[in-house]
Design a protein around this motif. Structure first.
Motif, PDB file in Angstrom:
ATOM      1  N   SER A   1      41.678  22.458  50.899  1.00  0.00           N
ATOM      2  CA  SER A   1      42.194  23.777  50.553  1.00  0.00           C
ATOM      3  C   SER A   1      41.167  24.481  49.665  1.00  0.00           C
ATOM      4  O   SER A   1      40.290  23.836  49.076  1.00  0.00           O
ATOM      5  CB  SER A   1      43.552  23.694  49.853  1.00  0.00           C
ATOM      6  N   VAL A   2      41.245  25.788  49.594  1.00  0.00           N
ATOM      7  CA  VAL A   2      40.360  26.587  48.743  1.00  0.00           C
ATOM      8  C   VAL A   2      41.217  27.504  47.876  1.00  0.00           C
ATOM      9  O   VAL A   2      42.357  27.807  48.224  1.00  0.00           O
ATOM     10  CB  VAL A   2      39.348  27.418  49.570  1.00  0.00           C
ATOM     11  N   TYR A   3      40.671  27.931  46.756  1.00  0.00           N
ATOM     12  CA  TYR A   3      41.405  28.829  45.871  1.00  0.00           C
ATOM     13  C   TYR A   3      40.452  29.810  45.206  1.00  0.00           C
ATOM     14  O   TYR A   3      39.253  29.573  45.102  1.00  0.00           O
ATOM     15  CB  TYR A   3      42.196  28.066  44.819  1.00  0.00           C
ATOM     16  N   GLY A   4      41.017  30.920  44.778  1.00  0.00           N
ATOM     17  CA  GLY A   4      40.290  31.919  44.017  1.00  0.00           C
ATOM     18  C   GLY A   4      41.210  32.514  42.968  1.00  0.00           C
ATOM     19  O   GLY A   4      42.397  32.715  43.215  1.00  0.00           O
ATOM     20  N   GLN A   5      40.673  32.766  41.789  1.00  0.00           N
ATOM     21  CA  GLN A   5      41.452  33.317  40.680  1.00  0.00           C
ATOM     22  C   GLN A   5      40.611  34.365  39.959  1.00  0.00           C
ATOM     23  O   GLN A   5      39.395  34.232  39.861  1.00  0.00           O
ATOM     24  CB  GLN A   5      41.816  32.230  39.667  1.00  0.00           C
ATOM     25  N   ILE A   6      41.276  35.395  39.457  1.00  0.00           N
ATOM     26  CA  ILE A   6      40.617  36.382  38.612  1.00  0.00           C
ATOM     27  C   ILE A   6      41.551  36.700  37.446  1.00  0.00           C
ATOM     28  O   ILE A   6      42.763  36.780  37.621  1.00  0.00           O
ATOM     29  CB  ILE A   6      40.221  37.658  39.385  1.00  0.00           C
ATOM     30  N   ALA A   7      40.996  36.795  36.256  1.00  0.00           N
ATOM     31  CA  ALA A   7      41.786  37.086  35.058  1.00  0.00           C
ATOM     32  C   ALA A   7      41.016  38.091  34.211  1.00  0.00           C
ATOM     33  O   ALA A   7      39.787  38.160  34.257  1.00  0.00           O
ATOM     34  CB  ALA A   7      42.056  35.817  34.257  1.00  0.00           C
ATOM     35  N   GLY A   8      41.744  38.870  33.452  1.00  0.00           N
ATOM     36  CA  GLY A   8      41.118  39.855  32.574  1.00  0.00           C
ATOM     37  C   GLY A   8      41.828  39.928  31.234  1.00  0.00           C
ATOM     38  O   GLY A   8      42.961  39.495  31.095  1.00  0.00           O
ATOM     39  N   ARG A   9      41.126  40.456  30.266  1.00  0.00           N
ATOM     40  CA  ARG A   9      41.688  40.649  28.925  1.00  0.00           C
ATOM     41  C   ARG A   9      41.396  42.068  28.478  1.00  0.00           C
ATOM     42  O   ARG A   9      40.332  42.606  28.767  1.00  0.00           O
ATOM     43  CB  ARG A   9      41.040  39.688  27.928  1.00  0.00           C
ATOM     44  N   SER A  10      42.342  42.661  27.761  1.00  0.00           N
ATOM     45  CA  SER A  10      42.118  43.978  27.173  1.00  0.00           C
ATOM     46  C   SER A  10      42.704  43.988  25.775  1.00  0.00           C
ATOM     47  O   SER A  10      43.595  43.219  25.456  1.00  0.00           O
ATOM     48  CB  SER A  10      42.745  45.071  28.039  1.00  0.00           C
ATOM     49  N   GLY A  11      42.185  44.823  24.940  1.00  0.00           N
ATOM     50  CA  GLY A  11      42.590  44.866  23.536  1.00  0.00           C
ATOM     51  C   GLY A  11      41.424  44.412  22.688  1.00  0.00           C
ATOM     52  O   GLY A  11      40.295  44.850  22.872  1.00  0.00           O
ATOM     53  N   ALA A  12      41.679  43.494  21.771  1.00  0.00           N
ATOM     54  CA  ALA A  12      40.634  43.010  20.873  1.00  0.00           C
ATOM     55  C   ALA A  12      39.610  42.142  21.590  1.00  0.00           C
ATOM     56  O   ALA A  12      38.472  42.024  21.154  1.00  0.00           O
ATOM     57  CB  ALA A  12      41.253  42.224  19.722  1.00  0.00           C
ATOM     58  N   ARG A  13      39.992  41.519  22.689  1.00  0.00           N
ATOM     59  CA  ARG A  13      39.085  40.677  23.475  1.00  0.00           C
ATOM     60  C   ARG A  13      39.014  41.246  24.881  1.00  0.00           C
ATOM     61  O   ARG A  13      39.947  41.124  25.653  1.00  0.00           O
ATOM     62  CB  ARG A  13      39.592  39.241  23.525  1.00  0.00           C
ATOM     63  N   ASN A  14      37.914  41.862  25.237  1.00  0.00           N
ATOM     64  CA  ASN A  14      37.759  42.483  26.545  1.00  0.00           C
ATOM     65  C   ASN A  14      36.889  41.614  27.437  1.00  0.00           C
ATOM     66  O   ASN A  14      35.935  41.004  26.972  1.00  0.00           O
ATOM     67  CB  ASN A  14      37.115  43.868  26.415  1.00  0.00           C
ATOM     68  N   GLY A  15      37.213  41.591  28.722  1.00  0.00           N
ATOM     69  CA  GLY A  15      36.372  40.873  29.662  1.00  0.00           C
ATOM     70  C   GLY A  15      37.156  40.374  30.861  1.00  0.00           C
ATOM     71  O   GLY A  15      38.384  40.494  30.928  1.00  0.00           O
ATOM     72  N   TYR A  16      36.410  39.834  31.816  1.00  0.00           N
ATOM     73  CA  TYR A  16      36.985  39.291  33.037  1.00  0.00           C
ATOM     74  C   TYR A  16      36.404  37.916  33.298  1.00  0.00           C
ATOM     75  O   TYR A  16      35.322  37.590  32.826  1.00  0.00           O
ATOM     76  CB  TYR A  16      36.653  40.193  34.233  1.00  0.00           C
ATOM     77  N   GLU A  17      37.115  37.142  34.089  1.00  0.00           N
ATOM     78  CA  GLU A  17      36.591  35.859  34.538  1.00  0.00           C
ATOM     79  C   GLU A  17      37.078  35.619  35.955  1.00  0.00           C
ATOM     80  O   GLU A  17      38.131  36.117  36.357  1.00  0.00           O
ATOM     81  CB  GLU A  17      37.028  34.710  33.635  1.00  0.00           C
ATOM     82  N   ALA A  18      36.303  34.876  36.729  1.00  0.00           N
ATOM     83  CA  ALA A  18      36.666  34.561  38.101  1.00  0.00           C
ATOM     84  C   ALA A  18      36.356  33.091  38.371  1.00  0.00           C
ATOM     85  O   ALA A  18      35.384  32.547  37.835  1.00  0.00           O
ATOM     86  CB  ALA A  18      35.883  35.431  39.071  1.00  0.00           C
ATOM     87  N   ASN A  19      37.200  32.453  39.154  1.00  0.00           N
ATOM     88  CA  ASN A  19      37.032  31.060  39.532  1.00  0.00           C
ATOM     89  C   ASN A  19      37.214  30.925  41.036  1.00  0.00           C
ATOM     90  O   ASN A  19      38.157  31.485  41.605  1.00  0.00           O
ATOM     91  CB  ASN A  19      38.070  30.163  38.846  1.00  0.00           C
ATOM     92  N   LEU A  20      36.345  30.174  41.676  1.00  0.00           N
ATOM     93  CA  LEU A  20      36.465  29.829  43.074  1.00  0.00           C
ATOM     94  C   LEU A  20      36.350  28.314  43.170  1.00  0.00           C
ATOM     95  O   LEU A  20      35.591  27.692  42.420  1.00  0.00           O
ATOM     96  CB  LEU A  20      35.349  30.474  43.910  1.00  0.00           C
ATOM     97  N   GLY A  21      37.098  27.712  44.085  1.00  0.00           N
ATOM     98  CA  GLY A  21      37.027  26.274  44.172  1.00  0.00           C
ATOM     99  C   GLY A  21      37.500  25.728  45.505  1.00  0.00           C
ATOM    100  O   GLY A  21      38.124  26.421  46.307  1.00  0.00           O
ATOM    101  N   VAL A  22      37.150  24.480  45.739  1.00  0.00           N
ATOM    102  CA  VAL A  22      37.551  23.738  46.926  1.00  0.00           C
ATOM    103  C   VAL A  22      38.278  22.496  46.434  1.00  0.00           C
ATOM    104  O   VAL A  22      37.838  21.826  45.513  1.00  0.00           O
ATOM    105  CB  VAL A  22      36.311  23.329  47.759  1.00  0.00           C
ATOM    106  N   LYS A  23      39.421  22.207  47.078  1.00  0.00           N
ATOM    107  CA  LYS A  23      40.204  21.027  46.691  1.00  0.00           C
ATOM    108  C   LYS A  23      40.357  20.093  47.890  1.00  0.00           C
ATOM    109  O   LYS A  23      40.481  20.542  49.030  1.00  0.00           O
ATOM    110  CB  LYS A  23      41.603  21.442  46.213  1.00  0.00           C
ATOM    111  N   TYR A  24      40.343  18.808  47.608  1.00  0.00           N
ATOM    112  CA  TYR A  24      40.570  17.787  48.617  1.00  0.00           C
ATOM    113  C   TYR A  24      41.662  16.868  48.121  1.00  0.00           C
ATOM    114  O   TYR A  24      41.609  16.394  46.988  1.00  0.00           O
ATOM    115  CB  TYR A  24      39.296  16.984  48.893  1.00  0.00           C
TER     116      TYR A  24
END
Length: 67
Positions: free
Chosen positions: A42-65
């Protein structure tokens, strides 16, 4: 995630650590998971963001067995 605190009160050996304070921020995210039929992969993808005092984004991609 929603953080409403404005200050962390930390005292070590009688010393007030003001540098440990933090401001409010909001964290939000979304993700997808795709399982392949009749396989253990299986494969997955995630994206998260922050706003306020801590700004930014992060992304994760992965493969699971699955064993």
């Amino acid at each position: 995630v929603f953080n409403t605190g404005d200050k962390a009160k930390t005292i070590t050996e009688g010393i007030d650590l003001e540098s440990m304070s933090f401001n409010s921020y909001i964290e939000y995210g979304a993700g997808l998971d795709k399982k392949f039929i009749e396989t253990s992969w299986s494969v997955y993808g995630q994206i998260a963001g922050r706003s306020g005092a801590r700004n930014g984004y992060e992304a994760n991609l992965g493969v699971k067995y699955s064993f």
